[in-house]
Design a protein around this motif. Sequence first.
Motif, short mmCIF file in Angstrom:
data_model
loop_
_atom_site.label_atom_id
_atom_site.label_comp_id
_atom_site.label_asym_id
_atom_site.label_seq_id
_atom_site.Cartn_x
_atom_site.Cartn_y
_atom_site.Cartn_z
N GLU A 184 0.86 -1.77 -0.34
CA GLU A 184 -0.44 -0.03 -0.26
C GLU A 184 1.59 1.43 -0.23
OE1 GLU A 184 -3.12 -0.02 -0.02
OE2 GLU A 184 -3.41 -2.22 -0.39
N TYR A 185 2.45 1.17 -0.27
CA TYR A 185 3.47 2.15 -0.01
C TYR A 185 4.56 2.23 -1.10
CZ TYR A 185 5.96 5.90 1.14
OH TYR A 185 6.28 7.38 1.73
N PRO A 186 4.60 3.54 -1.99
CA PRO A 186 3.77 4.68 -2.39
C PRO A 186 2.36 4.07 -2.72
CG PRO A 186 6.07 4.35 -2.60
CD PRO A 186 5.68 3.19 -2.61
N LYS A 187 1.22 4.93 -2.80
CA LYS A 187 0.06 4.80 -3.74
C LYS A 187 0.14 5.53 -4.23
CE LYS A 187 -2.98 4.14 1.01
NZ LYS A 187 -3.95 4.80 1.11
N ASN A 188 1.07 6.71 -5.05
CA ASN A 188 1.62 7.53 -5.79
C ASN A 188 1.79 6.89 -6.72
OD1 ASN A 188 2.54 9.12 -7.19
ND2 ASN A 188 1.02 11.07 -7.16
N LYS A 189 0.97 6.74 -7.81
CA LYS A 189 1.90 5.41 -9.13
C LYS A 189 3.04 6.37 -9.50
CE LYS A 189 -2.21 4.01 -11.41
NZ LYS A 189 -3.38 4.18 -12.21
N LEU A 190 3.35 7.84 -9.83
CA LEU A 190 4.61 8.35 -9.96
C LEU A 190 5.77 8.02 -9.27
CD1 LEU A 190 6.73 9.37 -12.60
CD2 LEU A 190 5.64 11.95 -11.33
N GLN A 191 5.41 8.52 -8.02
CA GLN A 191 6.09 8.16 -6.26
C GLN A 191 6.70 6.56 -6.79
OE1 GLN A 191 4.54 9.10 -2.88
NE2 GLN A 191 6.67 9.35 -1.89
N ARG A 192 5.73 6.00 -6.80
CA ARG A 192 5.48 4.33 -6.11
C ARG A 192 6.44 3.74 -7.49
NH1 ARG A 192 3.76 0.84 -3.92
NH2 ARG A 192 3.81 -1.17 -4.55
N LYS A 193 7.22 4.60 -9.36
CA LYS A 193 7.74 3.97 -10.17
C LYS A 193 9.10 4.54 -9.95
CE LYS A 193 5.18 3.88 -14.35
NZ LYS A 193 4.06 4.45 -15.45
N MET A 194 9.27 6.13 -8.67
CA MET A 194 10.90 6.70 -8.73
C MET A 194 11.31 5.36 -7.80
SD MET A 194 11.83 9.09 -9.88
CE MET A 194 12.39 10.06 -8.99
N TYR A 195 10.46 5.05 -6.94
CA TYR A 195 10.75 3.85 -5.66
C TYR A 195 11.30 2.42 -6.31
CZ TYR A 195 9.14 6.39 -1.29
OH TYR A 195 9.16 7.20 -0.13
N GLN A 196 10.80 2.34 -7.35
CA GLN A 196 11.24 1.28 -7.86
C GLN A 196 12.54 1.36 -8.49
OE1 GLN A 196 7.80 0.70 -10.44
NE2 GLN A 196 6.64 -1.35 -9.13
N TRP A 197 12.69 2.17 -9.30
CA TRP A 197 14.15 2.36 -9.47
C TRP A 197 14.78 2.86 -9.29
CZ3 TRP A 197 18.12 6.21 -10.23
CH2 TRP A 197 18.80 6.31 -10.58
N ILE A 198 14.94 3.80 -7.76
CA ILE A 198 15.45 3.98 -7.09
C ILE A 198 16.03 2.22 -6.10
CG2 ILE A 198 16.11 4.95 -4.84
CD1 ILE A 198 14.77 7.13 -5.32
N GLU A 199 15.42 1.94 -6.27
CA GLU A 199 15.28 0.40 -5.35
C GLU A 199 16.64 -0.42 -5.56
OE1 GLU A 199 12.16 -1.95 -2.69
OE2 GLU A 199 12.11 -2.71 -5.29
N ARG A 200 16.38 -0.84 -6.84
CA ARG A 200 16.81 -1.62 -8.46
C ARG A 200 18.23 -1.22 -8.73
NH1 ARG A 200 12.29 -0.70 -11.36
NH2 ARG A 200 13.46 0.63 -13.12
N GLN A 201 18.38 0.75 -8.70
CA GLN A 201 19.57 1.00 -8.67
C GLN A 201 20.76 0.98 -6.72
OE1 GLN A 201 21.05 2.26 -11.22
NE2 GLN A 201 19.24 1.43 -12.40
N THR A 202 19.55 0.52 -6.53
CA THR A 202 20.16 0.48 -5.11
C THR A 202 20.74 -1.06 -4.85
OG1 THR A 202 19.19 2.10 -4.04
CG2 THR A 202 20.50 0.66 -2.88
N ILE A 203 20.21 -1.76 -4.90
CA ILE A 203 20.34 -3.16 -5.23
C ILE A 203 21.29 -3.86 -6.09
CG2 ILE A 203 19.56 -5.54 -4.91
CD1 ILE A 203 18.59 -4.07 -2.95
N ARG A 204 21.86 -3.32 -7.35
CA ARG A 204 22.04 -2.99 -8.53
C ARG A 204 23.78 -2.94 -7.97
NH1 ARG A 204 22.60 -0.45 -14.70
NH2 ARG A 204 23.93 -1.83 -15.18
N HIS A 205 23.77 -1.88 -7.56
CA HIS A 205 25.04 -1.26 -7.31
C HIS A 205 25.80 -1.56 -5.70
CE1 HIS A 205 25.71 0.49 -11.26
NE2 HIS A 205 24.27 1.05 -11.62
N CYS A 206 24.58 -1.54 -5.18
CA CYS A 206 25.59 -1.48 -3.57
C CYS A 206 25.98 -3.27 -3.06
CB CYS A 206 24.36 -1.51 -2.21
SG CYS A 206 23.38 -3.40 -2.23
N THR A 207 26.81 -2.75 -2.48
CA THR A 207 27.95 -3.86 -1.19
C THR A 207 26.98 -4.62 -1.05
OG1 THR A 207 29.31 -2.50 -2.29
CG2 THR A 207 30.40 -4.70 -1.15
N LYS A 208 26.28 -4.14 0.06
CA LYS A 208 26.12 -5.09 0.98
C LYS A 208 24.24 -4.34 1.00
CE LYS A 208 28.66 -8.88 1.75
NZ LYS A 208 28.39 -10.52 1.85
#
Length: 769
Positions: free
Chosen positions: A489-513
Amino acid sequence: MAAHKQNALLSSQFIRSIGNRIAQLSSEGRVCIITYHRILEHADPLLESEPDVSTFYWQMKALARNFNVLPLFDAITALKEGRVPPRAVCISFDDGYRSTHDLALPILQEFNLPATIFVTTAYLGEGNMWNDRIIEAIRRVPNGELDLRDIAMGVHQVHTMQDRHQLVKKINDDSKYLSADGRLNVIRKLEKLAGDNLGAGLMLTREMLVNLSNSGVEIGGHTITHPILTKLEDDVARYEIVQNKKVLEEIIGKPLRLFAYPNGKVGKDFDGRHMTMVREAGYVAAFSTAMGAAVKTDNFFQIPRSRPWDTTPFMFQLRLLRWLAGFGSHGNTNIEELKKRALLIAFHFPPQSASSGIQRTLSFTRNLPEWGWEPMVLSAHPMAYEQKNSSQVNQLPAGTIVKRSYALDAKRHLGIAGRYPEIIALPDRWISWLFSAVPVGLMLIRRYRPEVIWSTFPISTAHLIGLCLQRLTGLPWIADFRDPMLQPEYPKNKLQRKMYQWIERQTIRHCTKAMFTTRSAMQSYQQRFPDVAKGKFVVIENGYDEDGFAAAELAAKQAAKSVTLIPDNKITLLHSGVLYTEGRDPSAFFAAISSLKSQGEIDPEHFQVILRAPGDDAYFQDLIQQYGLEGIVHVAAPVPYREALAEMLQVQGLLLFQGTPFNRQIPAKIYEYFRARKPIFGLLDPAGDTASALKVAGFHDLAEMNSAEAITLALRAFIKKLRLGQAHLADDSVVQASSRKHRARQLAQIFAEASEPSGNSAFIISEHH
């Protein structure tokens, strides 16, 4: 074939000429000390950092052809006297594996190469090292689910050799700093599941040791049982060092001159006390596992010693040349210069006071120095905070570097009557922080040269800053998820949810842990990112601060006037912290209290509930009136953190609300509740992580948060236990494991692993010494 020989000749000429030039340009001589453990007859996927015979052969051939291989004691003497030849290398072995005698010695003799072996004496002729027993047990456990929860090692799926490889690393890493009894419990459990054990056979016999010595291999000390010296009492550590030397000297009939510290990490596995013990035992030099070459200016009781991990002859030799040139050294090489720096990126940090998340970063900042890491904090300017409390700023250690870069709150600073354009608050209301924090972070990195970056969500902009700094600098990056970024149920806003998805993917891809506060949150990310190695995901739970409780206990004893004193004849239940209308709604709890009141089981004279700083006071006062609970339920104003802890210590019971929306989260206050050693009544979803954490800790006074009927039954039983003094309290093991100091130690270990050279990953995976 002729071309191959010509290439080998050119390679040798290159290595020798570069090595000679390095020696000419160096103002001081350097020696590379290479270390081995086992030599394998054949390559083993569970021991991929250990060379097989063919690999060891070409390595020795390369050393004999292109380097000056010295006896280790002679090299130390040459360093002291300033007469080290160019391209100087020494060969050493650790622990006392019989493969040193059976497989390595013939090759050393073929190339006329000297070597030293550092021997533990407890395993001579029988038994095996604890790590080898773990490896062989994991090799043999049946495919399927491996349940190790009874030894606090979790549940694992074992189907492939890769699964076993990852499990070996995890179990060895988790066992390394346990007590001897703790490691033995792990081994016994695994060997029982495997159906057999390794038995004898991997270690040297006394006869083999004598033969090695008579063949010119120098014997060095390595303790009796290979313990982590810093985990022992001083008299036990001294006995391990001295008795090991005595036994080895009796076997070979020669004095021992050289010693190697087990595991060998400077300041972590041994410290100045043990250096003194080694010197007093009669040794003339001792060796760590710091990476790089030894130089004359080194402390000769913490000389660096490591092993190239490259898989081709040319790169193997090039690695040695880099070390001889003074490049590529890694790890603490000096007790006196132990601390490394870490850059912590956190929006929630004092003086911000609206989120309990400040405690996680604040506690890491306070406790990391004890484990050899000096934290620097990059946070937002206080103007970005809607609620502020400066009292916790004073808890920062003196001299802590904290930089607060410019940040606006889109709602308060850019909105009109709380309304603002969506585009200026993506991914969150504090996106302006990104544009000031990245240059400030770069300045901190250039000036102070941290070895690792750590950022924590929420707020998502913190991970954006971490991502930018990682991509700009290449530093290892640990991404901390106090909550999952994407929830149903979060984020509910579609555009904000897309931004979160992108940040999350990039974070998991580039972080060491990627770091999480609960195991189920980590597992949900492992399921959502199946292509990412499971080893990238780790858990460090929240915890309590012992220093805060020390002050709180004093305040409670002195009956501090600023905290409501609790009458002894009145059962008082306390909830300390924010409640919500969704996920932490006390309506059903109020209905249960009202039911017990109407049945005459409780009254204002003998029972009360305190809601300390629940948030929306007006909403909760309306609920109190709605259920007729005036005089029983009290809404109390916020107090400073230590006063809140003191109040926990005075009440008879503590309340914990955590509904279904938060099933993958465990509130930080649960660990404070454990430390307060008070009975806990949980109102939650029985399927959530919080319920599991309470049950594991022995708390079973739980009820479904939204069921007034279930709460009534459970609360009636809980009150009876309180009156009889039979309610459960957290035991010492639960309390100790829940401390923030313990969590900081876990983070320091992750920092140490993340800051190892990336090319050394194979070495890190199976390193056990």
